[in-house]
Scaffold this motif. Structure first.
Motif, PDB file in Angstrom:
ATOM      1  N   UNK A  52       0.815  -1.211   0.000  1.00 21.40           N
ATOM      2  CA  UNK A  52       0.000   0.000   0.000  1.00 21.40           C
ATOM      3  C   UNK A  52       0.846   1.257   0.000  1.00 21.40           C
ATOM      4  N   UNK A  53       1.888   1.279   0.831  1.00 19.76           N
ATOM      5  CA  UNK A  53       2.783   2.443   0.863  1.00 19.76           C
ATOM      6  C   UNK A  53       3.470   2.610  -0.491  1.00 19.76           C
ATOM      7  N   UNK A  54       3.980   1.515  -1.039  1.00 21.33           N
ATOM      8  CA  UNK A  54       4.659   1.589  -2.324  1.00 21.33           C
ATOM      9  C   UNK A  54       3.709   2.009  -3.444  1.00 21.33           C
ATOM     10  N   UNK A  55       2.467   1.553  -3.391  1.00 19.00           N
ATOM     11  CA  UNK A  55       1.488   1.936  -4.415  1.00 19.00           C
ATOM     12  C   UNK A  55       1.223   3.437  -4.387  1.00 19.00           C
ATOM     13  N   UNK A  56       1.060   3.998  -3.191  1.00 17.40           N
ATOM     14  CA  UNK A  56       0.806   5.441  -3.093  1.00 17.40           C
ATOM     15  C   UNK A  56       2.061   6.216  -3.487  1.00 17.40           C
ATOM     16  N   UNK A  57       3.231   5.705  -3.169  1.00 15.81           N
ATOM     17  CA  UNK A  57       4.472   6.359  -3.620  1.00 15.81           C
ATOM     18  C   UNK A  57       4.563   6.357  -5.145  1.00 15.81           C
ATOM     19  N   UNK A  58       4.168   5.258  -5.770  1.00 18.51           N
ATOM     20  CA  UNK A  58       4.161   5.222  -7.239  1.00 18.51           C
ATOM     21  C   UNK A  58       3.151   6.209  -7.799  1.00 18.51           C
ATOM     22  N   UNK A  59       2.003   6.347  -7.127  1.00 18.53           N
ATOM     23  CA  UNK A  59       1.025   7.352  -7.553  1.00 18.53           C
ATOM     24  C   UNK A  59       1.644   8.746  -7.462  1.00 18.53           C
ATOM     25  N   UNK A  60       2.361   9.003  -6.369  1.00 15.69           N
ATOM     26  CA  UNK A  60       3.045  10.291  -6.210  1.00 15.69           C
ATOM     27  C   UNK A  60       4.047  10.504  -7.333  1.00 15.69           C
ATOM     28  N   UNK A  61       4.836   9.473  -7.625  1.00 17.80           N
ATOM     29  CA  UNK A  61       5.860   9.587  -8.662  1.00 17.80           C
ATOM     30  C   UNK A  61       5.253   9.866 -10.035  1.00 17.80           C
TER      31      UNK A  61
END
Length: 158
Positions: A52-61
């Motif tokens: 979940x954290x990585x998914x939101x970070x990818x959304x940010x990126x």
């Protein structure tokens, strides 16, 4: 006759001891299986939190303005993976992972003091958000919940 009664008594006592041992062994195996199930769900939940954290970070990126800044703070969102574009998306529709786990995330505003430290109130930092990812699941009659928090910043100014 006395020997026959004694042998019968030995058989009864021996059978009772074996039955008690078998019952104890069965109870131990049932406890081990229950603990194994609890640990399995906890391990899966921890992986879902990290994902979940990585998914939101990818959304940010992929775009702070479109994917992070556009979301309302203090609102629950769910994650959906778009196979066509190979991108994670936020959605208001609850998606149960594996039919068991509910994963949601929430963004909160970040405030800073004069020294740029994060504080409960102060100057709003529009290029930072606090991220809370929560995973919940039912086990028996109880619901177990795990939450992990981190901060996101607009690293790429996009």
């Amino acid at each position: 006759m006395f020997k026959r009664g004694f042998v019968l008594w030995e058989v009864v006592v021996g059978t009772a001891i074996l039955a008690a041992f078998a019952l104890g062994l069965t109870a131990a195996f049932q406890s081990a299986l229950k603990l194994n199930s609890l640990n399995l769900h906890l391990t899966q939940a921890n992986f879902l939190l990290a994902e979940g954290i990585e998914a939101v970070r990818l959304m940010r990126d992929n775009g702070w303005a479109a994917n992070i800044a556009a979301l309302s703070v203090n609102t629950d969102y769910f994650l959906s993976y778009d196979m066509g574009s190979n991108l994670w998306r936020s959605t208001n529709i609850n998606v149960f992972v594996g039919g068991l786990f509910e994963r949601k995330f929430r963004l909160a505003a970040v405030y800073r003091d004069g020294s740029q430290n994060i504080v409960p109130s102060g100057t709003l930092d529009a290029s930072s958000k606090k991220l809370d990812v929560t995973v919940s699941w039912r086990q028996g009659a109880a619901t177990t919940t795990r939450t992990v928090s981190t901060y996101l910043t607009d690293l790429f100014i996009n």
